[in-house]
Scaffold this motif. Structure first.
Motif, PDB file in Angstrom:
ATOM      1  N   GLU A  47       0.829  -1.210   0.000  1.00  0.00           N
ATOM      2  CA  GLU A  47       0.000   0.000   0.000  1.00  0.00           C
ATOM      3  C   GLU A  47       0.861   1.258   0.000  1.00  0.00           C
ATOM      4  OE1 GLU A  47      -2.560  -0.274   3.353  1.00  0.00           O
ATOM      5  OE2 GLU A  47      -3.769  -1.890   2.495  1.00  0.00           O
ATOM      6  N   VAL A  48       1.933   1.251   0.792  1.00  0.00           N
ATOM      7  CA  VAL A  48       2.829   2.411   0.843  1.00  0.00           C
ATOM      8  C   VAL A  48       3.500   2.620  -0.507  1.00  0.00           C
ATOM      9  CG1 VAL A  48       4.979   3.269   1.854  1.00  0.00           C
ATOM     10  CG2 VAL A  48       3.205   2.345   3.330  1.00  0.00           C
ATOM     11  N   ALA A  49       3.945   1.546  -1.136  1.00  0.00           N
ATOM     12  CA  ALA A  49       4.576   1.667  -2.453  1.00  0.00           C
ATOM     13  C   ALA A  49       3.579   2.189  -3.485  1.00  0.00           C
ATOM     14  CB  ALA A  49       5.135   0.316  -2.895  1.00  0.00           C
ATOM     15  N   GLU A  50       2.349   1.698  -3.425  1.00  0.00           N
ATOM     16  CA  GLU A  50       1.316   2.179  -4.350  1.00  0.00           C
ATOM     17  C   GLU A  50       0.992   3.647  -4.098  1.00  0.00           C
ATOM     18  OE1 GLU A  50      -3.284   1.152  -5.642  1.00  0.00           O
ATOM     19  OE2 GLU A  50      -2.192  -0.210  -4.308  1.00  0.00           O
ATOM     20  N   ALA A  51       0.936   4.045  -2.828  1.00  0.00           N
ATOM     21  CA  ALA A  51       0.679   5.450  -2.500  1.00  0.00           C
ATOM     22  C   ALA A  51       1.809   6.347  -3.002  1.00  0.00           C
ATOM     23  CB  ALA A  51       0.498   5.613  -0.998  1.00  0.00           C
ATOM     24  N   LYS A  52       3.043   5.881  -2.875  1.00  0.00           N
ATOM     25  CA  LYS A  52       4.180   6.666  -3.376  1.00  0.00           C
ATOM     26  C   LYS A  52       4.122   6.788  -4.892  1.00  0.00           C
ATOM     27  CE  LYS A  52       7.449   5.846   0.363  1.00  0.00           C
ATOM     28  NZ  LYS A  52       8.725   5.236   0.760  1.00  0.00           N
ATOM     29  N   ARG A  53       3.760   5.686  -5.588  1.00  0.00           N
ATOM     30  CA  ARG A  53       3.618   5.748  -7.039  1.00  0.00           C
ATOM     31  C   ARG A  53       2.509   6.709  -7.433  1.00  0.00           C
ATOM     32  NH1 ARG A  53       4.184   0.187  -6.762  1.00  0.00           N
ATOM     33  NH2 ARG A  53       1.930  -0.081  -6.987  1.00  0.00           N
ATOM     34  N   ASP A  54       1.384   6.653  -6.711  1.00  0.00           N
ATOM     35  CA  ASP A  54       0.276   7.559  -7.007  1.00  0.00           C
ATOM     36  C   ASP A  54       0.678   9.010  -6.780  1.00  0.00           C
ATOM     37  OD1 ASP A  54      -1.273   5.401  -7.661  1.00  0.00           O
ATOM     38  OD2 ASP A  54      -2.394   5.366  -5.755  1.00  0.00           O
ATOM     39  N   ALA A  55       1.403   9.252  -5.683  1.00  0.00           N
ATOM     40  CA  ALA A  55       1.841  10.618  -5.397  1.00  0.00           C
ATOM     41  C   ALA A  55       2.810  11.113  -6.464  1.00  0.00           C
ATOM     42  CB  ALA A  55       2.494  10.678  -4.014  1.00  0.00           C
ATOM     43  N   ALA A  56       3.719  10.255  -6.888  1.00  0.00           N
ATOM     44  CA  ALA A  56       4.676  10.652  -7.934  1.00  0.00           C
ATOM     45  C   ALA A  56       3.964  10.930  -9.250  1.00  0.00           C
ATOM     46  CB  ALA A  56       5.734   9.573  -8.123  1.00  0.00           C
ATOM     47  N   SER A  57       2.990  10.084  -9.601  1.00  0.00           N
ATOM     48  CA  SER A  57       2.259  10.328 -10.852  1.00  0.00           C
ATOM     49  C   SER A  57       1.400  11.583 -10.743  1.00  0.00           C
ATOM     50  CB  SER A  57       1.398   9.118 -11.218  1.00  0.00           C
ATOM     51  OG  SER A  57       0.369   8.927 -10.268  1.00  0.00           O
ATOM     52  N   ALA A  58       0.837  11.850  -9.553  1.00  0.00           N
ATOM     53  CA  ALA A  58       0.062  13.082  -9.370  1.00  0.00           C
ATOM     54  C   ALA A  58       0.956  14.307  -9.481  1.00  0.00           C
ATOM     55  CB  ALA A  58      -0.651  13.058  -8.012  1.00  0.00           C
TER      56      ALA A  58
END
Length: 145
Positions: A47-58
């Motif tokens: 979940e943390v890795a996915e959140a970091k990916r989402d934040a980077a893409s945002a």
């Protein structure tokens, strides 16, 4: 009676067996909890890795939107600002381009504008063409002038 005698003889084994069963059950529960904890930690890391990916893409999408908006704003400002020509050389060079031929006026139209300006606006009076000369009599009072 034999059973009572056997029970009397082996009764100390009953608490030991109960403690062994209890220890085995506690060990099983600990293994299940450890497995659950490991699974939860793995899920949390995902979940943390996915959140970091989402934040980077945002952040990347936001930077793209800012760049696009800046380009659009610059293009809009460039379209709004008039073309100001400061010198004869600039006008000449601009008039020689395709866009300049469309926008710039021909020499005959420029002369017509100069003639129109001369007709509409009277030239200013020169210093010697005033209402008259100033009197050289300094003794006269200012009210009498």
């Amino acid at each position: 009676m034999i059973r009572l005698a056997a029970l009397g003889r082996f009764w100390p084994l009953i608490p030991i067996l109960l403690l062994a069963v209890w220890g085995w059950r506690v060990d099983q529960l600990r293994a299940v909890h450890l497995l659950d904890l490991t699974k939860e930690r793995g899920d949390r890391r995902a979940e943390v890795a996915e959140a970091k990916r989402d934040a980077a893409s945002a952040e990347a999408a936001h930077a793209d939107r800012i760049a696009t908006a800046t380009e659009r704003y610059a293009a809009a400002m460039a379209d709004r600002q008039p073309i100001i020509l400061h010198s004869k050389d600039t006008v000449t060079r601009y008039a020689q381009t395709d866009a300049g031929r469309v926008v710039c006026r021909g020499p005959d139209r420029v002369r017509d504008l100069d003639a129109l300006d001369a007709a509409l606006f009277t030239p200013s009076r020169s210093a010697d063409g005033g209402l008259g000369t100033v009197r050289s009599d300094a003794a006269t009072s200012p009210a009498g002038r």
